[in-house]
Design a protein around this motif. Sequence first.
Motif, PDB file in Angstrom:
ATOM      1  N   ILE A 136       0.840  -1.199   0.000  1.00  0.00           N
ATOM      2  CA  ILE A 136       0.000   0.000   0.000  1.00  0.00           C
ATOM      3  C   ILE A 136       0.877   1.252   0.000  1.00  0.00           C
ATOM      4  O   ILE A 136       0.630   2.202  -0.744  1.00  0.00           O
ATOM      5  N   ALA A 137       1.910   1.237   0.846  1.00  0.00           N
ATOM      6  CA  ALA A 137       2.797   2.396   0.953  1.00  0.00           C
ATOM      7  C   ALA A 137       3.510   2.688  -0.359  1.00  0.00           C
ATOM      8  O   ALA A 137       3.838   3.848  -0.648  1.00  0.00           O
ATOM      9  N   LYS A 138       3.739   1.652  -1.157  1.00  0.00           N
ATOM     10  CA  LYS A 138       4.452   1.823  -2.429  1.00  0.00           C
ATOM     11  C   LYS A 138       3.503   1.955  -3.611  1.00  0.00           C
ATOM     12  O   LYS A 138       3.943   1.944  -4.773  1.00  0.00           O
ATOM     13  N   GLY A 139       2.195   2.072  -3.329  1.00  0.00           N
ATOM     14  CA  GLY A 139       1.218   2.283  -4.392  1.00  0.00           C
ATOM     15  C   GLY A 139       0.868   1.036  -5.169  1.00  0.00           C
ATOM     16  O   GLY A 139       0.275   1.122  -6.249  1.00  0.00           O
ATOM     17  N   ARG A 140       1.183  -0.140  -4.623  1.00  0.00           N
ATOM     18  CA  ARG A 140       0.913  -1.390  -5.330  1.00  0.00           C
ATOM     19  C   ARG A 140      -0.351  -2.066  -4.832  1.00  0.00           C
ATOM     20  O   ARG A 140      -0.709  -3.153  -5.316  1.00  0.00           O
ATOM     21  N   ALA A 141      -1.018  -1.459  -3.872  1.00  0.00           N
ATOM     22  CA  ALA A 141      -2.293  -1.975  -3.365  1.00  0.00           C
ATOM     23  C   ALA A 141      -3.104  -0.793  -2.862  1.00  0.00           C
ATOM     24  O   ALA A 141      -2.555   0.270  -2.536  1.00  0.00           O
ATOM     25  N   ASP A 142      -4.405  -0.959  -2.821  1.00  0.00           N
ATOM     26  CA  ASP A 142      -5.288   0.126  -2.400  1.00  0.00           C
ATOM     27  C   ASP A 142      -5.363   0.218  -0.881  1.00  0.00           C
ATOM     28  O   ASP A 142      -5.278  -0.801  -0.183  1.00  0.00           O
ATOM     29  N   GLY A 143      -5.567   1.425  -0.392  1.00  0.00           N
ATOM     30  CA  GLY A 143      -5.755   1.608   1.037  1.00  0.00           C
ATOM     31  C   GLY A 143      -4.946   2.766   1.582  1.00  0.00           C
ATOM     32  O   GLY A 143      -4.149   3.399   0.868  1.00  0.00           O
ATOM     33  N   ASP A 144      -5.164   3.062   2.875  1.00  0.00           N
ATOM     34  CA  ASP A 144      -4.439   4.108   3.587  1.00  0.00           C
ATOM     35  C   ASP A 144      -3.285   3.436   4.341  1.00  0.00           C
ATOM     36  O   ASP A 144      -3.502   2.684   5.291  1.00  0.00           O
ATOM     37  N   ALA A 145      -2.053   3.702   3.925  1.00  0.00           N
ATOM     38  CA  ALA A 145      -0.893   3.019   4.497  1.00  0.00           C
ATOM     39  C   ALA A 145      -0.746   3.308   5.990  1.00  0.00           C
ATOM     40  O   ALA A 145      -0.425   2.402   6.778  1.00  0.00           O
TER      41      ALA A 145
END
Length: 346
Positions: free
Chosen positions: A314-323
């Motif tokens: 998520i933090a690297k933009g490879r999954a959805d959500g709030d990191a």
Amino acid sequence: MELRPEQLASAAGGQPLAPVYLVAGPETLRVLEAADAVRSRARAEGISEREVFDADGRDFDWGRLEAGFNAPSLFSARRLIEVRLPNGKPGKEGAQVISDFCASPPPDVVLLITTNEWSKSHQGKWADAVGRAGVISVAWAIKPHELPDWIERRLRSKGLRADPQAVQRLAERVEGNLLAAAQEIDKLALLVDGGDVLDVEKMDALVADAARYDVFRLVESTFSGQPKAVLRMVAGLRAEGEAVAALMPIVIRELLAGAGLAQVQARGGNLAAEMKSRGIWESRQAPYKRALQRHPEAKRWERFVAEAGLVDRIAKGRADGDAWLALERLLVAVSEARAVRLLARA
């Protein structure tokens, strides 16, 4: 004789010097202040000559220290000899030199041994000899629930008074950092009239936020089971502009360590030996042990590692959500067993 560092500091002002002191423990400020109390008493007794030996490795010449015990004083009738022992273990030769000194202390020498490494494994015949001939003072780390009482005593020693809420606020601000707490209290002593009682509003106005929000303290609080501290630290890191992606390598590394320890524990292996093999020495083992008590199942730790991988994506933009939210939920779940249900995965 055994004394707490604070007892040693107060006793040093009025009691004659013992022949030998051992001041040890992981709480640096308490070690420094206890050792300073011994030095202060030495000066009060007219000891002006001081020698310092750094016994920082196997190459240290213990014979040189032994010769120093017997050398004549150049400037005063008595000398203070300090031995700094970084790892808390003098080895066979050093233990014998210290034991021999304690068996028959020279009348013109006071020996002060200091170390920041100390545990049951460090205790031995040489430490027992110190205890018989002089004083042992161990500065254990202040536990979170002990910090408010420590702060209140420190405030009183400076002529200050504070209500319980103000004391708690200062404890929250410094996050266990005794040096930061001492610095803030010294500042308060300059700014506050001794007759005033500090309340929360005054404390907020006068005390800077000295909390050390870094990923290592964050993981330590997580493993120690301190969800409120975890929430504060995550908020602090976020406010300071940290990036979740930069935090995750350390978080994942420690969760993998927890998973490995859980597997060893599940099969009845030697947990202490496994920790040492991973570079987790005794002074740092308590948080891991508490975490394993909360989460003894190896599968639970595998779940934590998998969740950490999701947070990283998520933090690297490879999954959805709030990191940040995902990281917060993960760490709270590790720190509080009942919060595992907050994790997205079943």
